[in-house]
Design a protein around this motif. Structure first.
Motif, short mmCIF file in Angstrom:
data_model
loop_
_atom_site.label_atom_id
_atom_site.label_comp_id
_atom_site.label_asym_id
_atom_site.label_seq_id
_atom_site.Cartn_x
_atom_site.Cartn_y
_atom_site.Cartn_z
N ASP A 12 0.81 -1.22 0.00
CA ASP A 12 0.00 0.00 0.00
C ASP A 12 0.85 1.27 0.00
OD1 ASP A 12 -2.39 -1.41 0.06
OD2 ASP A 12 -2.36 -1.57 2.25
N HIS A 13 2.15 1.13 0.21
CA HIS A 13 3.01 2.31 0.35
C HIS A 13 3.91 2.56 -0.86
CE1 HIS A 13 1.82 2.70 4.55
NE2 HIS A 13 2.00 1.39 4.67
N VAL A 14 3.84 1.70 -1.85
CA VAL A 14 4.75 1.85 -3.00
C VAL A 14 3.99 1.71 -4.32
CG1 VAL A 14 6.73 0.95 -1.72
CG2 VAL A 14 5.34 -0.61 -3.08
N GLU A 15 4.58 2.25 -5.36
CA GLU A 15 4.11 2.02 -6.73
C GLU A 15 5.28 1.50 -7.53
OE1 GLU A 15 2.30 5.24 -8.80
OE2 GLU A 15 0.51 5.30 -7.52
N VAL A 16 5.06 0.42 -8.27
CA VAL A 16 6.11 -0.17 -9.09
C VAL A 16 5.84 0.21 -10.54
CG1 VAL A 16 7.36 -2.27 -9.71
CG2 VAL A 16 6.24 -2.09 -7.47
N HIS A 17 6.88 0.70 -11.22
CA HIS A 17 6.71 1.18 -12.59
C HIS A 17 7.69 0.50 -13.54
CE1 HIS A 17 3.96 4.43 -11.47
NE2 HIS A 17 4.69 4.52 -10.37
N SER A 18 7.15 -0.04 -14.61
CA SER A 18 7.96 -0.66 -15.65
C SER A 18 8.49 0.42 -16.59
CB SER A 18 7.11 -1.66 -16.44
OG SER A 18 7.74 -2.03 -17.64
N MET A 19 9.80 0.44 -16.79
CA MET A 19 10.43 1.47 -17.61
C MET A 19 10.89 0.95 -18.97
SD MET A 19 9.90 3.77 -15.47
CE MET A 19 10.66 5.18 -16.23
N GLN A 20 10.77 -0.37 -19.21
CA GLN A 20 11.10 -0.97 -20.49
C GLN A 20 12.55 -0.72 -20.90
OE1 GLN A 20 8.11 -0.80 -23.54
NE2 GLN A 20 6.49 -0.33 -22.10
N GLY A 21 13.45 -1.07 -19.99
CA GLY A 21 14.87 -0.96 -20.28
C GLY A 21 15.64 -0.61 -19.02
N ASP A 22 16.83 -1.23 -18.84
CA ASP A 22 17.60 -0.96 -17.63
C ASP A 22 18.18 0.45 -17.61
OD1 ASP A 22 19.32 -1.50 -19.72
OD2 ASP A 22 20.67 -2.78 -18.56
N GLY A 23 18.60 0.95 -18.79
CA GLY A 23 19.17 2.29 -18.84
C GLY A 23 18.19 3.36 -18.43
N ILE A 24 16.97 3.29 -18.96
CA ILE A 24 15.96 4.30 -18.62
C ILE A 24 15.51 4.14 -17.17
CG2 ILE A 24 14.08 2.86 -19.53
CD1 ILE A 24 14.21 6.69 -19.62
N ALA A 25 15.49 2.90 -16.66
CA ALA A 25 15.11 2.68 -15.26
C ALA A 25 16.11 3.34 -14.32
CB ALA A 25 15.01 1.19 -14.97
N VAL A 26 17.40 3.12 -14.58
CA VAL A 26 18.44 3.70 -13.72
C VAL A 26 18.49 5.22 -13.86
CG1 VAL A 26 20.93 3.81 -13.29
CG2 VAL A 26 19.82 1.60 -13.66
N ALA A 27 18.43 5.71 -15.09
CA ALA A 27 18.49 7.16 -15.32
C ALA A 27 17.32 7.87 -14.65
CB ALA A 27 18.51 7.45 -16.81
N THR A 28 16.14 7.29 -14.77
CA THR A 28 14.95 7.89 -14.15
C THR A 28 15.06 7.87 -12.63
OG1 THR A 28 13.60 7.16 -16.02
CG2 THR A 28 12.44 7.78 -14.01
N HIS A 29 15.53 6.77 -12.10
CA HIS A 29 15.72 6.65 -10.65
C HIS A 29 16.70 7.70 -10.14
CE1 HIS A 29 16.89 4.97 -6.77
NE2 HIS A 29 18.13 4.84 -7.21
#
Length: 495
Positions: free
Chosen positions: A341-358
């Motif tokens: 209930d305290h988190v949202e998980v988001h698919s970023m479709q790629g490790d590079g975009i996931a890390v950069a966004t984070h």
């Protein structure tokens, strides 16, 4: 599930053509040195059809306008007008360009700059035909002042000013709208042809004017007709491509633009809030504008709220793809249900975009909630617990989860069969299907798709969630490592 009809070979050919700059005219790259909230933000056009996505106010139109200002055909004030003393922030705005123009340099790219100094725009812009399709294109005919003269009982147009659409237009519009537009025509209201009124025909052969068209129908016909009549190698700019369109029609429009890029060598840049508009495009064709940063990579449009901190949760979790999303959610759900209930998980479709966004998320002072990033075992990105970047177990995720679950079949086979919507007495048949698929599979990414096909066209999402859930139950220690990484990042935040 909606799918694209564009072949992978077409995508790869266009990616290669862009990489080799095999065009007579092409905008290869721009760098927004300083415009509005952006500073030193590059955008590379690695594919001839580019989507710009982002939250409202994130800067999508800024990127579109920056591209437009590369060429003489568009005046900068179309996007960046100055309103007297109220726009002093425009001081020293600047955009740099890398442009292919074989008429100016047959062998290499040319560099150009557009800047705003001394209260005016300065640039040495090359020639290129630029087509602009703004959001006003979907305004209904009865609300367009230039067409009001046509809304009279005695309105009539000479026969020689009425023309049918070319086959290329009719075929493209027919595919996009899913209807036969053979009898549709265009009427010139002025001799110059600048103002036109469309006409259609019902299935019974009765004619009707554009005043009775749907807004999306009218805008698509006009846009396709203009693109088809334009010179090859034109630059096409479209704001909010999905405006007035059904999701299927949105996919078909982007497919048409990809086909036009291949056939007419045009370049297209559009803004959108639609996941369907992104579906036919490769990851390199998508850029995310987030007020002060621009990222390259495909993601779910729903993730944009998380990127800018606009979620009512204690943390955002960024992962590579839908499998990783299901995996992390299953681990949390099975091992610490209250945490979900305290988190949202988001698919970023790629490790590079996931890390950069984070990284962007956690360094943006305007965002108060933390983010966590999980990369797959085979990712080339670096995991770092101090930066809340964690690596999921195993190498290839699909193979790891699939094989791990099959290895505990004796204990968890019945649960998996039920999760796959089968009866207890079908346990043996389900196991045989799993074993056969694993033995015959050549691409682990397709394991869950192939299982679903063998089980009566069960959706991939259902199969994926079944395996992830059973994995979390069967391997509590591994699942706890995932949950611990999340909970440790939320200490003092959950209530």
């Amino acid at each position: 599930m909606l799918k694209t009809q564009i072949r992978t070979s077409t995508i790869n050919n266009l990616l290669e053509k862009s990489a080799q700059k095999n065009y007579g005219k092409y905008l290869s790259k721009l760098i927004i040195k300083k415009v509005r909230g952006f500073t030193d933000q590059p955008v590379a056009f690695d594919f001839p059809v580019t989507a710009i996505i982002g939250p409202n106010g994130g800067g999508k139109t800024t990127v579109l306008g920056a591209a437009a200002c590369a060429y003489k055909d568009v005046t900068p004030r179309r996007f960046f007008a100055k309103s007297g003393i109220y726009d002093e922030s425009m001081l020293d705005w600047s955009i740099e360009y890398e442009i292919v123009d074989r008429a100016l340099n047959p062998k290499d790219s040319i560099r150009r700059t557009a800047n705003f100094k001394n209260r005016r725009w300065n640039r040495d812009a090359p020639d290129r035909k630029v087509l602009m399709f703004g959001v006003s294109r979907t305004v209904p005919a009865n609300e367009r002042a230039e067409l009001l003269k046509c809304a009279r009982g005695d309105f009539k147009v000479p026969v020689d000013q009425i023309s049918a659409f070319p086959d290329t237009v009719r075929e493209a519009v027919g595919r996009i709208l899913g209807k036969d537009v053979t009898g549709y025509k265009s009427m010139r209201i002025q001799n110059s042809g600048r103002i036109q009124l469309l006409t259609g025909v019902t299935l019974k052969g009765l004619g009707y004017s554009e005043f009775h068209f749907g807004a999306g129908e009218s805008s698509i016909i006009r846009m396709i007709a203009e693109i088809e009549s334009a010179d090859d190698q034109a630059l096409i700019l479209i704001e909010e491509i999905e405006n007035g369109l059904h999701p299927v029609a949105t996919i078909r429009v982007v497919e048409y633009l990809i086909e036009a890029a291949e056939r007419k060598r045009v370049q297209v840049i559009f803004t959108t809030h639609s996941n369907e508009a992104l579906m036919p495009l490769p990851s390199k064709a998508i850029w995310v504008a987030t007020q002060d940063r621009i990222f390259q990579g495909k993601l779910d449009v729903g993730s944009l709220r998380a990127i800018t901190g606009q979620i009512a949760k204690q943390a955002a979790i960024f992962v590579e793809d839908e499998l990783s999303k299901a995996w992390v959610e299953a681990a949390i759900r099975q091992r610490n249900l209250t945490l979900i209930d305290h988190v949202e998980v988001h698919s970023m479709q790629g490790d590079g975009i996931a890390v950069a966004t984070h990284k962007y998320h956690n360094t943006n002072p305007a965002i108060s909630i933390p983010s966590i990033c999980f990369i797959d075992g085979d990712s080339r990105e670096h995991d770092d617990a101090s930066k809340r970047i964690f690596r999921l177990p195993g190498e290839m995720p699909e193979s790891y989860i699939f094989d791990s679950v099959l290895n505990v079949w004796d204990k968890f086979g019945r649960k998996l069969s039920v999760a796959l919507l089968r009866e207890f007495d079908q346990l043996g048949a389900v196991k045989k299907i799993c074993e056969d698929v694993r033995r015959e599979n050549m691409d682990p990414h397709l394991l869950f798709v192939q299982i679903g096909e063998r089980l009566g066209l069960l959706p991939e999402e259902t199969v994926r969630m079944a395996f992830c859930t059973i994995w979390a139950q069967a391997f509590p220690q591994e699942a706890d490592k995932i949950v611990s990484a999340v909970s440790s990042s939320l200490k003092g935040r959950t209530t």
